[in-house]
Design an enzyme around this catalytic site. Structure first.
Site, PDB file in Angstrom:
ATOM      1  N   THR A  65       0.900  -1.346  -0.267  1.00 48.99           N
ATOM      2  CA  THR A  65       0.511  -0.285   0.120  1.00 48.99           C
ATOM      3  C   THR A  65       0.928   1.162  -0.113  1.00 48.99           C
ATOM      4  O   THR A  65       2.409   1.220   0.841  1.00 48.99           O
ATOM      5  CB  THR A  65      -1.182   0.139   1.159  1.00 48.99           C
ATOM      6  OG1 THR A  65      -0.260   0.442   2.969  1.00 48.99           O
ATOM      7  CG2 THR A  65      -1.976  -1.370   1.369  1.00 48.99           C
ATOM      8  N   ASP A  66      -0.043   2.931  -0.241  1.00 49.43           N
ATOM      9  CA  ASP A  66       0.947   3.653   0.020  1.00 49.43           C
ATOM     10  C   ASP A  66       0.271   4.167   1.271  1.00 49.43           C
ATOM     11  O   ASP A  66       0.379   2.898   2.354  1.00 49.43           O
ATOM     12  CB  ASP A  66       0.382   5.157  -0.857  1.00 49.43           C
ATOM     13  CG  ASP A  66       1.530   5.931  -1.383  1.00 49.43           C
ATOM     14  OD1 ASP A  66       1.570   5.760  -0.837  1.00 49.43           O
ATOM     15  OD2 ASP A  66       1.280   6.442  -1.972  1.00 49.43           O
ATOM     16  N   SER A  67       1.339   4.847   2.259  1.00 47.83           N
ATOM     17  CA  SER A  67       1.233   4.864   3.546  1.00 47.83           C
ATOM     18  C   SER A  67      -0.273   4.955   3.967  1.00 47.83           C
ATOM     19  O   SER A  67      -1.340   5.735   3.358  1.00 47.83           O
ATOM     20  CB  SER A  67       2.300   5.835   3.675  1.00 47.83           C
ATOM     21  OG  SER A  67       1.336   7.071   4.934  1.00 47.83           O
ATOM     22  N   LEU A  68      -0.652   4.344   4.844  1.00 48.17           N
ATOM     23  CA  LEU A  68      -1.890   4.286   5.807  1.00 48.17           C
ATOM     24  C   LEU A  68      -2.030   5.177   6.397  1.00 48.17           C
ATOM     25  O   LEU A  68      -3.373   5.526   6.998  1.00 48.17           O
ATOM     26  CB  LEU A  68      -2.022   2.603   6.464  1.00 48.17           C
ATOM     27  CG  LEU A  68      -1.588   1.291   4.836  1.00 48.17           C
ATOM     28  CD1 LEU A  68      -2.297   0.499   5.598  1.00 48.17           C
ATOM     29  CD2 LEU A  68      -2.667   1.919   4.068  1.00 48.17           C
TER      30      LEU A  68
END
Length: 588
Positions: free
Chosen positions: A315-318
């Site tokens: 993922t991109d940053s959560l």
């Protein structure tokens, strides 16, 4: 007992097929299988997370509020993550110099190897070049991807990535969240811009593939890094920053397939290790409204099933708003796993996120087999990238690889091929009788982690006077720059973000009104010429020292400009009117 062993082997083989690991590795004695069989559920779930830690050594304090333990080493020991990510800003400050980074990497690896399943870490950073540079000088600095797009050379892209790969690995970093595979088709995009190679899908795909090759295939596994193409299914048409909101991409599916998809196809064909998701919603691909990170039709239906991608998906940053608007932090990793994602980057509440996954397995919502699929992908990545065989580096040897004269010279040569002259109506370029030169305009030396001082750098290269006006000039700064222009023979003004900066526009207007020859240079996104009518315009795509040195050579006529515009520049007040077409680039 024999029947049970055969059943277990068959089960593991099935997992390996799904995970993209070579079926030949499915033998019960293979490394990934042996490790997986010996791991507890808690250890497996830990591998699904990539954490950000505060500190420049493994024993620095600063993590108590987020993690309940103080030092980075204690974070690793408690949470047993699959990876960590380095930053160089005030939020997560991990970077001082290359030798320090190498020591930090070793400290975190030792903590990982002494706890839990005793697995080494994937250590990642975002070293894209240009403004997204986490480790700056004395490491080799790189131009922005869009500058590479202006240079048009796949070999330059491959060489840049190969140098970057060797330097990162010498510092103990084994994964780079690069290249950016987005096609920046929207000039108003607030977050991608010059991080993209181009607005052209074919050019972007060609350079993405070249960088993947440079990152992953330029040496032995322990000399290379894992490359990650981002942000799938394509962030280039966003009008909203996914750090602060959820962008809606209104393309039709056919438009998406023609514009955004090709660079990711090129990355997959090139053997990309990792693909990073985008926190965007694309109704034509999934009408549910879920961000792509949490969309099974996109992550499994398109990325896994249609495109046949079997590597790691992260993922991109959560912590970004784009993925947090619809669900609590404990639910987001569960939805991502259900969608087909493997690793969760920077959860803002790590305990809640990890417990959310554990609870989902215990309740039967997620099967342990589904967890195993992702863990096997992660384990195999660590094995094939040489992280298992060689997790530690020699900090004393960093200087023999990082920031060497050979690397600096090579990157300077390729950067020299990127400066783009858009307009030279007044015939000012190249400068032959410039007289007293003033360099003024945009810089931002106080920006945390990214000190930007191109005005001083360029003035030094030209033997001129520097009058910085910062990122948003106050009236007194504008007055000082205009007064200095009156005392000069030639004025060079740097711009960055004219569309949203009335103050910078006022500065340019004031400089032009002096009647002195003015050369305007857009030093980040190339779209500023649409917002100011200056007879001489140059684009550099970033403001790092290596780029300012190339700019000075072009201005002085020491080299000819070779860059070709990798996007089209519209008129600011008439978006449908193109002022500077794709491929614009004057030379002499």
């Amino acid at each position: 007992m024999i029947r049970r062993k055969h059943a277990l082997a068959a089960s593991i083989a099935g997992l390996l097929v799904v995970s993209g690991v070579n079926v030949a590795d499915a033998a019960p004695g293979s490394w990934a299988v042996r490790v997986l069989r010996g791991m507890s559920l808690e250890e497996k779930v830990g591998q699904l997370f990539v954490l950000d830690v505060q500190g420049r050594t493994a024993d620095d304090p600063g993590n108590l509020a987020k993690y309940g333990v103080d030092t980075p080493a204690e974070v690793i020991e408690r949470y047993r993550p699959g990876g960590v990510i380095y930053f160089n800003n005030s939020g997560t400050d991990n970077v001082d110099d290359p030798a320090q980074v190498a020591n930090l990497s070793n400290g975190l690896q030792r903590a990982a190897l002494s706890s839990g399943a005793r697995l080494p870490l994937i250590i990642a950073t975002d070293q894209e070049g240009g403004r997204v540079t986490r480790i700056s000088a004395p490491a080799t600095e790189y131009p922005a991807s869009m500058a590479v797009g202006a240079g048009r050379s796949a070999e330059d892209a491959r060489q840049l990535a190969a140098i970057n790969s060797r330097e990162l690995r010498a510092m103990g970093i084994n994964q780079d969240f690069a290249p950016d595979a987005d096609v920046n088709s929207n000039p108003l995009n607030p977050v991608i811009g010059s991080r993209s190679f181009s607005a052209d899908p074919a050019l972007t795909g060609r350079l993405v593939a070249a960088e993947v090759d440079g990152y992953q295939n330029s040496g032995r596994p322990a000399e290379t890094v894992s490359s990650a193409a981002k942000h799938f299914p394509g962030h280039g048409d966003a009008a909203t920053d996914s750090h602060t909101g959820l962008p809606v991409i209104s393309r039709t599916e056919q438009q998406w397939r023609e514009i955004d998809l090709p660079p990711f196809q090129a990355a997959i064909k090139a053997g990309i290790d990792v693909i990073m998701t985008a926190h965007i919603t694309v109704p034509s691909l999934d009408p549910s409204g879920e961000p792509a990170t949490l969309s099974k039709p996109i992550m499994t239906g398109i990325l896994r099933d249609e495109l046949g991608y079997n590597g790691v998906v992260v993922t991109d940053s959560l912590a970004m708003a784009g993925v947090r608007q619809m669900h609590p932090d404990s639910e987001i990793p569960v939805l991502a796993l259900e969608a087909g994602v493997d690793q969760m980057l920077m959860p803002p509440d790590p305990a809640a996120s990890i417990n959310g996954v554990l609870d989902a397995v215990k309740s039967g919502r997620l099967t342990e087999q589904r967890i195993d699929q992702s863990v096997l992908r992660i384990l195999e990545l660590k094995r094939k990238r040489g992280i298992v065989a060689q997790p530690l580096v020699d900090p004393r040897a960093v200087g023999r690889t990082v920031g060497t004269r050979a690397h600096l010279d090579a990157v300077q040569r390729l950067t020299d091929r990127t400066t783009t002259v858009l307009r030279n109506d007044a015939g000012l370029l190249p400068l032959h009788n410039a007289g007293k030169v003033l360099v003024t305009g945009w810089d931002n030396p106080a920006y945390p982690g990214y000190p930007a001082e191109p005005v001083a750098t360029l003035a030094n290269q030209l033997g001129g006077t520097a009058v910085s006006t910062g990122a948003s000039p106050a009236p007194e700064q504008i007055a000082a720059a205009v007064n200095a222009a009156r005392q000069s023979d030639t004025v060079i003004v740097l711009t960055n973000g004219l569309r949203t900066s009335a103050q910078q526009q006022e500065l340019i207007n004031g400089l032009v009104a002096t009647g002195k020859p003015v050369i305007a240079v857009t030093v980040q996104e190339p779209y500023d010429p649409g917002y100011a009518d200056v007879p001489t315009w140059v684009a550099t795509y970033d403001w790092r020292d290596v780029t300012m040195k190339s700019l000075a050579k072009v201005l002085l006529g020491q080299i000819s400009p070779q860059g070709k515009l990798p996007v089209a520049i519209p008129a600011g007040d008439e978006p449908g009117k193109v002022l500077y077409p794709f491929d614009t680039g004057l030379t002499w």
